[in-house]
Scaffold this motif. Structure first.
Motif, PDB file in Angstrom:
ATOM      1  N   ASN A 133       0.853  -1.182   0.000  1.00  0.00           N
ATOM      2  CA  ASN A 133       0.000   0.000   0.000  1.00  0.00           C
ATOM      3  C   ASN A 133       0.887   1.229   0.000  1.00  0.00           C
ATOM      4  O   ASN A 133       2.115   1.128  -0.069  1.00  0.00           O
ATOM      5  N   PHE A 134       0.268   2.405   0.075  1.00  0.00           N
ATOM      6  CA  PHE A 134       1.043   3.650   0.023  1.00  0.00           C
ATOM      7  C   PHE A 134       2.083   3.691   1.132  1.00  0.00           C
ATOM      8  O   PHE A 134       3.234   4.085   0.909  1.00  0.00           O
ATOM      9  N   ASN A 135       1.712   3.250   2.327  1.00  0.00           N
ATOM     10  CA  ASN A 135       2.626   3.341   3.453  1.00  0.00           C
ATOM     11  C   ASN A 135       3.840   2.436   3.292  1.00  0.00           C
ATOM     12  O   ASN A 135       4.971   2.827   3.593  1.00  0.00           O
ATOM     13  N   THR A 136       3.620   1.184   2.829  1.00  0.00           N
ATOM     14  CA  THR A 136       4.752   0.278   2.675  1.00  0.00           C
ATOM     15  C   THR A 136       5.700   0.756   1.590  1.00  0.00           C
ATOM     16  O   THR A 136       6.918   0.632   1.723  1.00  0.00           O
ATOM     17  N   LEU A 137       5.158   1.323   0.510  1.00  0.00           N
ATOM     18  CA  LEU A 137       6.027   1.851  -0.550  1.00  0.00           C
ATOM     19  C   LEU A 137       6.736   3.114  -0.096  1.00  0.00           C
ATOM     20  O   LEU A 137       7.900   3.340  -0.432  1.00  0.00           O
ATOM     21  N   LEU A 138       6.042   3.947   0.704  1.00  0.00           N
ATOM     22  CA  LEU A 138       6.688   5.143   1.257  1.00  0.00           C
ATOM     23  C   LEU A 138       7.831   4.743   2.182  1.00  0.00           C
ATOM     24  O   LEU A 138       8.911   5.345   2.156  1.00  0.00           O
ATOM     25  N   ALA A 139       7.606   3.704   3.001  1.00  0.00           N
ATOM     26  CA  ALA A 139       8.655   3.229   3.904  1.00  0.00           C
ATOM     27  C   ALA A 139       9.850   2.707   3.113  1.00  0.00           C
ATOM     28  O   ALA A 139      11.002   2.918   3.494  1.00  0.00           O
ATOM     29  N   LEU A 140       9.570   2.046   1.992  1.00  0.00           N
ATOM     30  CA  LEU A 140      10.654   1.532   1.158  1.00  0.00           C
ATOM     31  C   LEU A 140      11.517   2.666   0.625  1.00  0.00           C
ATOM     32  O   LEU A 140      12.743   2.547   0.537  1.00  0.00           O
ATOM     33  N   HIS A 141      10.877   3.796   0.301  1.00  0.00           N
ATOM     34  CA  HIS A 141      11.609   4.949  -0.223  1.00  0.00           C
ATOM     35  C   HIS A 141      12.384   5.683   0.870  1.00  0.00           C
ATOM     36  O   HIS A 141      13.427   6.271   0.585  1.00  0.00           O
ATOM     37  N   SER A 142      11.862   5.680   2.090  1.00  0.00           N
ATOM     38  CA  SER A 142      12.424   6.561   3.114  1.00  0.00           C
ATOM     39  C   SER A 142      13.142   5.850   4.252  1.00  0.00           C
ATOM     40  O   SER A 142      13.617   6.503   5.182  1.00  0.00           O
ATOM     41  N   SER A 172       1.868   5.813  10.613  1.00  0.00           N
ATOM     42  CA  SER A 172       3.295   5.743  10.312  1.00  0.00           C
ATOM     43  C   SER A 172       3.897   7.138  10.436  1.00  0.00           C
ATOM     44  O   SER A 172       3.198   8.147  10.306  1.00  0.00           O
ATOM     45  N   THR A 173       5.202   7.196  10.673  1.00  0.00           N
ATOM     46  CA  THR A 173       5.861   8.458  10.999  1.00  0.00           C
ATOM     47  C   THR A 173       5.676   9.506   9.910  1.00  0.00           C
ATOM     48  O   THR A 173       5.224  10.633  10.173  1.00  0.00           O
ATOM     49  N   GLN A 174       6.072   9.180   8.680  1.00  0.00           N
ATOM     50  CA  GLN A 174       6.075  10.178   7.614  1.00  0.00           C
ATOM     51  C   GLN A 174       4.673  10.719   7.339  1.00  0.00           C
ATOM     52  O   GLN A 174       4.468  11.928   7.232  1.00  0.00           O
TER      53      GLN A 174
END
Length: 527
Positions: A86-95, A261-263
């Protein structure tokens, strides 16, 4: 007649290839590994697809089996903890930096990796299958084709029936869903980061109408992954926060984080939000700058680049900013939150005429908690990781105590606010490997501590009225005495006034009624 029928059935059973059961098992495990809810329909349908491809295009079938098995084996531990992409897991992968990645990998129980190896082994077996004698197309093959094709259209037809649009890419086959979810959510993350980078370099558009600070020093401490029910000061089962439990100030017993999530959570908390989208140029730092405050940002969180995460884009607007972790491949050391106190002391040692805003961003109780505490804990609760988590809360309490003492010794008037970005949920509950990780399905993922301690407080007060992090800018305006045209306050934040319904943003970027979420109570089994 009965003997003849039994003989016929026995002959048919004996004629069934063991590969039928093998492909079904493989399809079932791939379904589970990719993080989607169990579906007997799609497990059977994908097994039919593999059987049909073996008959008609064995090389293509082996390529499909190989790719799916490899991805499923690699993703299985993540899928069991965080679900489908989902958006959060992909965002975590980037950051996420290298250190955080290694910590996440060490969180998963050992048997998750064992299942991953089993899935991979099944893929190897499937790839080594030898092509046998080609058989005639049968009625069973036709039924398999009809069944697998019909299953492909089930989800698109359901979407159409429920008022949505008919799209073939919405098929429920886990392998296809996984590819679609990764591509769609990754594109959304890239678009958000591009928008963030553009806005972060823009000049803010705040219209400050009044600046009436009550105190000289304003300190904002942003905690990490602290569930409110893990703190004794907020009703937790253990007396692990002696400072917060006794100090004078305001303690909010029903404060709800913006996201899980943090971000995403801090992006929605610290920025002005328009149409559910953070305006990264208009945040608490730029507002304080515009009002004539001197601003400082000290962080023990990772930073990959200058503007590539929501937090970095906000922090870089401060007059002075320092990250203990740079976020690159050399940032694999466990820096301590306590190091932020020394930076704060350096600010306090100099006489400054301007009002000051100091932000400390902690690593706090970020998983893996035993890395935060170096494996230490004071009481054993279910698992070592859960026990370390409770002790990490104590360490944050000790840091707040030390910070509070330094502020009092500065001789200046001050106000200190502490809150956490989000909570966590239990995984492998009740087992010896129980741990906590990010989630968005439970109220406890959003229930976090929030306290305001000021130099002129005379009592320890509890505020039971529900408050939302979506209203944080309103609090910040009232707290610092900075009024702006763009900020409207519907109620007094530090009061018992009713603030209305609270919504949170889940990992699919959907606004969800907080009261409709499930419960994930803290496990209290001790040894």
């Amino acid at each position: 007649m009965n003997l003849s029928l039994k003989a016929t059935l026995l002959t048919r059973i004996q004629g069934v290839s063991p590969w039928v059961g093998f492909y079904f098992l493989q399809s079932l495990l791939i379904n589970l590994a990719l993080g989607y809810p169990f579906s007997l329909l799609y497990a059977a349908a994908f097994a039919c697809v593999l059987l049909l491809l073996w008959r008609t295009a064995p090389r293509l079938q082996k390529a499909l089996v190989g790719v799916c098995s490899l991805i499923a084996a690699l993703y299985f531990p993540f899928g069991q903890t965080y679900g489908s992409p989902n958006f959060n897991t992909l965002l975590a992968l980037h950051s996420t930096n290298l250190q955080e990645s290694s910590e996440i990998l060490s969180l998963f129980p050992w048997y998750s990796y064992l299942v991953s190896l089993f899935i991979f082994a099944l893929g190897v077996v499937a790839l080594r299958r030898k092509k046998g004698e080609k058989k005639r197309w049968s009625s069973v093959d036709s039924l398999c084709l009809l069944f697998s094709a019909a299953a492909f259209f089930v989800a698109p037809v359901q979407n159409l029936t429920w008022g949505g649009k008919f799209k073939l890419q919405d098929t429920g086959y886990p392998a296809f869903r996984f590819i679609k979810d990764v591509i769609v959510n990754n594109n959304e993350v890239i678009d958000e980061q591009r928008r963030m980078a553009e806005l972060s370099t823009m000049k803010d558009s705040w219209t400050v109408t009044a600046v009436k600070p009550r105190y000289h020093l304003y300190v904002m401490v942003i905690g990490e992954s602290a569930r409110r029910d893990a703190l004794g000061a907020f009703g937790g089962h253990w007396n692990n926060t002696p400072f917060a439990s006794s100090v004078n100030g305001y303690f909010f017993t029903d404060y709800v984080a913006a996201s899980g999530s943090t971000q995403k959570s801090l992006g929605l908390t610290l920025n002005r939000v328009v149409d559910q989208r953070p305006q990264f140029q208009n945040n608490v730092i730029t507002l304080a700058n515009r009002a004539g405050f001197q601003t400082w940002w000290f962080s023990n969180q990772g930073q990959i680049g200058e503007y590539d995460t929501a937090i970095a884009s906000i922090a870089r607007r401060a007059d002075e900013v320092h990250f203990l972790k740079s976020g690159d491949f050399e940032a694999d050391k466990n820096t301590e939150d306590e190091a932020l106190l020394n930076m704060t002391s350096q600010v306090l040692e100099a006489d400054r005429s301007q009002p000051q805003l100091i932000v400390l961003h902690l690593m706090g109780s970020h998983p893996q908690a035993c890395d935060r505490t170096h494996g230490k804990y004071t009481v054993f609760v279910q698992s070592k990781e859960t026990s370390c988590y409770l002790y990490s809360i104590t360490r944050t309490d000790e840091l707040l105590h030390a910070l509070y003492d330094r502020l009092r010794n500065s001789g200046e008037s001050f106000s200190l606010v502490y809150f956490s970005d989000h909570g966590l949920a239990f995984k492998e509950r009740g087992k010896a490997v129980q741990y906590l990780a990010h989630d968005d399905r439970f109220q406890q993922n959003f229930q976090v501590p929030f306290m305001v301690l000021s130099s002129d407080d005379k009592a320890h007060r509890l505020i039971k009225a529900r408050r939302s992090a979506n209203d944080f800018l309103s609090f910040f305006s009232q707290w610092t005495g900075i009024a702006a045209k763009e900020i409207s306050s519907r109620y007094r934040f530090i009061s018992g006034q009713n603030a209305g319904p609270v919504y949170v943003t889940n990992f699919k970027l959907q606004k969800v009624d907080y009261t409709h979420l499930g419960s994930d109570t803290f496990a209290t089994r001790t040894r």
